[in-house]
Design a protein around this motif. Structure first.
Motif, PDB file in Angstrom:
ATOM      1  N   PHE A 182       0.821  -1.215   0.000  1.00  0.00           N
ATOM      2  CA  PHE A 182       0.000   0.000   0.000  1.00  0.00           C
ATOM      3  C   PHE A 182       0.855   1.266   0.000  1.00  0.00           C
ATOM      4  CE2 PHE A 182      -3.617  -2.697   1.323  1.00  0.00           C
ATOM      5  CZ  PHE A 182      -4.578  -2.201   0.455  1.00  0.00           C
ATOM      6  N   ASN A 183       1.945   1.265   0.738  1.00  0.00           N
ATOM      7  CA  ASN A 183       2.790   2.463   0.758  1.00  0.00           C
ATOM      8  C   ASN A 183       3.374   2.743  -0.623  1.00  0.00           C
ATOM      9  OD1 ASN A 183       2.298   3.094   3.408  1.00  0.00           O
ATOM     10  ND2 ASN A 183       4.167   2.180   4.173  1.00  0.00           N
ATOM     11  N   GLY A 184       3.757   1.704  -1.343  1.00  0.00           N
ATOM     12  CA  GLY A 184       4.242   1.893  -2.707  1.00  0.00           C
ATOM     13  C   GLY A 184       3.167   2.475  -3.610  1.00  0.00           C
ATOM     14  N   ILE A 185       1.951   1.986  -3.448  1.00  0.00           N
ATOM     15  CA  ILE A 185       0.819   2.499  -4.224  1.00  0.00           C
ATOM     16  C   ILE A 185       0.576   3.969  -3.896  1.00  0.00           C
ATOM     17  CG2 ILE A 185      -1.694   2.374  -4.471  1.00  0.00           C
ATOM     18  CD1 ILE A 185      -1.373  -0.723  -4.162  1.00  0.00           C
ATOM     19  N   ILE A 186       0.536   4.283  -2.622  1.00  0.00           N
ATOM     20  CA  ILE A 186       0.271   5.662  -2.199  1.00  0.00           C
ATOM     21  C   ILE A 186       1.390   6.588  -2.656  1.00  0.00           C
ATOM     22  CG2 ILE A 186       0.033   7.161  -0.164  1.00  0.00           C
ATOM     23  CD1 ILE A 186      -1.463   4.720   1.145  1.00  0.00           C
ATOM     24  N   GLN A 187       2.616   6.112  -2.593  1.00  0.00           N
ATOM     25  CA  GLN A 187       3.732   6.919  -3.074  1.00  0.00           C
ATOM     26  C   GLN A 187       3.609   7.158  -4.577  1.00  0.00           C
ATOM     27  OE1 GLN A 187       7.585   5.255  -2.165  1.00  0.00           O
ATOM     28  NE2 GLN A 187       8.570   7.248  -2.267  1.00  0.00           N
ATOM     29  N   GLY A 188       3.216   6.147  -5.328  1.00  0.00           N
ATOM     30  CA  GLY A 188       2.988   6.316  -6.759  1.00  0.00           C
ATOM     31  C   GLY A 188       1.877   7.306  -7.045  1.00  0.00           C
ATOM     32  N   ASP A 192      -2.281  12.144  -7.735  1.00  0.00           N
ATOM     33  CA  ASP A 192      -3.633  11.588  -7.729  1.00  0.00           C
ATOM     34  C   ASP A 192      -4.088  11.324  -6.289  1.00  0.00           C
ATOM     35  OD1 ASP A 192      -6.031  10.244  -8.174  1.00  0.00           O
ATOM     36  OD2 ASP A 192      -5.232   9.101  -9.873  1.00  0.00           O
ATOM     37  N   LEU A 193      -4.487  12.397  -5.622  1.00  0.00           N
ATOM     38  CA  LEU A 193      -4.910  12.308  -4.226  1.00  0.00           C
ATOM     39  C   LEU A 193      -6.143  11.426  -4.063  1.00  0.00           C
ATOM     40  CD1 LEU A 193      -4.780  13.138  -1.241  1.00  0.00           C
ATOM     41  CD2 LEU A 193      -6.046  15.212  -1.864  1.00  0.00           C
ATOM     42  N   LYS A 194      -7.112  11.570  -4.948  1.00  0.00           N
ATOM     43  CA  LYS A 194      -8.346  10.785  -4.818  1.00  0.00           C
ATOM     44  C   LYS A 194      -8.063   9.287  -4.843  1.00  0.00           C
ATOM     45  CE  LYS A 194     -11.763  14.040  -6.610  1.00  0.00           C
ATOM     46  NZ  LYS A 194     -12.496  14.283  -5.401  1.00  0.00           N
ATOM     47  N   ARG A 195      -7.190   8.877  -5.741  1.00  0.00           N
ATOM     48  CA  ARG A 195      -6.842   7.456  -5.827  1.00  0.00           C
ATOM     49  C   ARG A 195      -6.128   7.022  -4.542  1.00  0.00           C
ATOM     50  NH1 ARG A 195      -5.691   4.366 -11.012  1.00  0.00           N
ATOM     51  NH2 ARG A 195      -6.093   6.421 -11.874  1.00  0.00           N
ATOM     52  N   ALA A 196      -5.230   7.854  -4.044  1.00  0.00           N
ATOM     53  CA  ALA A 196      -4.526   7.523  -2.799  1.00  0.00           C
ATOM     54  C   ALA A 196      -5.528   7.351  -1.661  1.00  0.00           C
ATOM     55  CB  ALA A 196      -3.511   8.612  -2.463  1.00  0.00           C
ATOM     56  N   GLU A 197      -6.493   8.258  -1.589  1.00  0.00           N
ATOM     57  CA  GLU A 197      -7.503   8.158  -0.532  1.00  0.00           C
ATOM     58  C   GLU A 197      -8.334   6.884  -0.674  1.00  0.00           C
ATOM     59  OE1 GLU A 197      -8.207  12.834   0.665  1.00  0.00           O
ATOM     60  OE2 GLU A 197      -9.340  12.032  -1.043  1.00  0.00           O
ATOM     61  N   LEU A 198      -8.607   6.465  -1.899  1.00  0.00           N
ATOM     62  CA  LEU A 198      -9.332   5.204  -2.113  1.00  0.00           C
ATOM     63  C   LEU A 198      -8.510   4.013  -1.624  1.00  0.00           C
ATOM     64  CD1 LEU A 198     -10.939   5.811  -5.630  1.00  0.00           C
ATOM     65  CD2 LEU A 198     -12.131   5.636  -3.434  1.00  0.00           C
ATOM     66  N   TYR A 199      -7.212   4.057  -1.867  1.00  0.00           N
ATOM     67  CA  TYR A 199      -6.367   2.962  -1.388  1.00  0.00           C
ATOM     68  C   TYR A 199      -6.250   2.971   0.134  1.00  0.00           C
ATOM     69  CZ  TYR A 199      -5.162   0.864  -5.825  1.00  0.00           C
ATOM     70  OH  TYR A 199      -5.219   0.180  -7.020  1.00  0.00           O
ATOM     71  N   VAL A 200      -6.280   4.130   0.749  1.00  0.00           N
ATOM     72  CA  VAL A 200      -6.291   4.186   2.211  1.00  0.00           C
ATOM     73  C   VAL A 200      -7.574   3.541   2.734  1.00  0.00           C
ATOM     74  CG1 VAL A 200      -6.447   5.739   4.201  1.00  0.00           C
ATOM     75  CG2 VAL A 200      -4.741   6.159   2.429  1.00  0.00           C
ATOM     76  N   GLN A 201      -8.691   3.788   2.055  1.00  0.00           N
ATOM     77  CA  GLN A 201      -9.948   3.138   2.444  1.00  0.00           C
ATOM     78  C   GLN A 201      -9.835   1.615   2.320  1.00  0.00           C
ATOM     79  OE1 GLN A 201     -13.066   4.903   0.068  1.00  0.00           O
ATOM     80  NE2 GLN A 201     -12.861   6.893   1.069  1.00  0.00           N
ATOM     81  N   ASN A 209       1.681   2.978   8.632  1.00  0.00           N
ATOM     82  CA  ASN A 209       2.883   3.325   9.379  1.00  0.00           C
ATOM     83  C   ASN A 209       3.276   4.774   9.074  1.00  0.00           C
ATOM     84  OD1 ASN A 209       4.189   3.243   6.884  1.00  0.00           O
ATOM     85  ND2 ASN A 209       5.240   1.317   7.301  1.00  0.00           N
ATOM     86  N   GLU A 210       4.437   5.160   9.542  1.00  0.00           N
ATOM     87  CA  GLU A 210       4.871   6.543   9.395  1.00  0.00           C
ATOM     88  C   GLU A 210       5.039   6.933   7.934  1.00  0.00           C
ATOM     89  OE1 GLU A 210       6.938  10.237   9.551  1.00  0.00           O
ATOM     90  OE2 GLU A 210       7.794   8.437   8.693  1.00  0.00           O
ATOM     91  N   MET A 211       5.413   5.997   7.089  1.00  0.00           N
ATOM     92  CA  MET A 211       5.531   6.320   5.661  1.00  0.00           C
ATOM     93  C   MET A 211       4.155   6.606   5.051  1.00  0.00           C
ATOM     94  SD  MET A 211       7.320   4.246   2.583  1.00  0.00           S
ATOM     95  CE  MET A 211       7.289   4.888   0.929  1.00  0.00           C
ATOM     96  N   THR A 212       3.151   5.851   5.455  1.00  0.00           N
ATOM     97  CA  THR A 212       1.786   6.110   4.991  1.00  0.00           C
ATOM     98  C   THR A 212       1.391   7.535   5.383  1.00  0.00           C
ATOM     99  OG1 THR A 212       1.325   3.806   5.651  1.00  0.00           O
ATOM    100  CG2 THR A 212      -0.533   5.127   4.885  1.00  0.00           C
ATOM    101  N   LEU A 213       1.645   7.873   6.626  1.00  0.00           N
ATOM    102  CA  LEU A 213       1.347   9.208   7.140  1.00  0.00           C
ATOM    103  C   LEU A 213       2.074  10.277   6.338  1.00  0.00           C
ATOM    104  CD1 LEU A 213       0.356  11.220   9.358  1.00  0.00           C
ATOM    105  CD2 LEU A 213       2.362  10.554  10.682  1.00  0.00           C
ATOM    106  N   ARG A 214       3.353  10.082   6.141  1.00  0.00           N
ATOM    107  CA  ARG A 214       4.181  11.076   5.453  1.00  0.00           C
ATOM    108  C   ARG A 214       3.736  11.287   4.006  1.00  0.00           C
ATOM    109  NH1 ARG A 214       8.813   8.855   6.808  1.00  0.00           N
ATOM    110  NH2 ARG A 214       9.201   7.801   4.843  1.00  0.00           N
ATOM    111  N   GLU A 215       3.454  10.217   3.285  1.00  0.00           N
ATOM    112  CA  GLU A 215       3.050  10.346   1.884  1.00  0.00           C
ATOM    113  C   GLU A 215       1.720  11.086   1.753  1.00  0.00           C
ATOM    114  OE1 GLU A 215       4.817   9.643  -0.937  1.00  0.00           O
ATOM    115  OE2 GLU A 215       6.432   9.240   0.460  1.00  0.00           O
ATOM    116  N   MET A 216       0.781  10.773   2.618  1.00  0.00           N
ATOM    117  CA  MET A 216      -0.511  11.466   2.557  1.00  0.00           C
ATOM    118  C   MET A 216      -0.360  12.936   2.937  1.00  0.00           C
ATOM    119  SD  MET A 216      -2.662   9.342   1.300  1.00  0.00           S
ATOM    120  CE  MET A 216      -4.195  10.235   1.572  1.00  0.00           C
ATOM    121  N   LEU A 217       0.447  13.221   3.951  1.00  0.00           N
ATOM    122  CA  LEU A 217       0.659  14.614   4.346  1.00  0.00           C
ATOM    123  C   LEU A 217       1.310  15.424   3.226  1.00  0.00           C
ATOM    124  CD1 LEU A 217       1.737  14.284   8.082  1.00  0.00           C
ATOM    125  CD2 LEU A 217      -0.418  15.204   7.188  1.00  0.00           C
ATOM    126  N   LYS A 218       2.220  14.802   2.485  1.00  0.00           N
ATOM    127  CA  LYS A 218       2.845  15.501   1.354  1.00  0.00           C
ATOM    128  C   LYS A 218       1.786  15.911   0.330  1.00  0.00           C
ATOM    129  CE  LYS A 218       7.344  13.185   1.485  1.00  0.00           C
ATOM    130  NZ  LYS A 218       8.203  12.195   0.775  1.00  0.00           N
TER     131      LYS A 218
END
Length: 157
Positions: free
Chosen positions: A67-73, A79-88, A98-107
């Motif tokens: 998931f972190n790789g997906i969110i980073q991509g 593509d914030l909307k897609r990232a938010e869908l993957y978080v769901q 984890n902290e990387m998930t947090l950091r990528e979304m905050l960016k």
């Protein structure tokens, strides 16, 4: 071998390796994750989604690393909307953030000046036990609108 294709954006080569491995009966979540990340880092989110769907169709549960790789991509492709869908999807599958998930979304929220969403996201992950590290603090420290509503919890206030 698939992971080596990530840095060069060699999606065709990675897909060939993946297909060859499947023909040999090698199907493992880490193999799917490697290909997902090649597509994610190449900003080919359509194919990334397809491989993710195949992973799920084979009854594999993606892990935090996937998931972190997906969110980073998603962040790299803006593509914030897609990232938010993957978080769901992470929430639905009960995959630990984890902290990387947090950091990528905050960016992504910072790029859009979405202070409210960033605040909600940080609070949510802190409730889940994810604490910001110095890397996350650095993202937030220079974001004045965020710090104005952050109640002094970020170092360097």
């Amino acid at each position: 071998m698939i992971s080596a294709c990530r840095k060069g954006g060699q999606t065709t080569t990675a897909q060939q390796w993946f297909d060859d491995m499947k023909k040999e009966g090698v199907t493992h979540p880490k193999v799917y994750t490697a290909l997902i990340q090649v597509y994610a880092f190449s900003k080919d989110l359509e194919n990334m989604d397809k491989v993710f769907m195949e992973l799920r169709a084979n009854n594999f549960i993606p892990d935090t690393y996937t998931f972190n790789g997906i969110i980073q991509g998603c962040r790299m492709a803006n593509d914030l909307k897609r990232a938010e869908l993957y978080v769901q999807k992470m929430d639905k599958l009960r995959v630990t953030k984890n902290e990387m998930t947090l950091r990528e979304m905050l960016k992504m929220y910072r790029k859009r000046s979405s202070v409210g969403k960033a605040r909600i996201w940080l609070d949510k992950l802190e409730k889940e036990g994810v604490k910001p590290t110095a890397k996350t603090e650095a993202i937030l420290a220079g974001w004045d609108p965020f710090n104005a509503v952050h109640n002094g919890r970020v170092s360097g206030k």
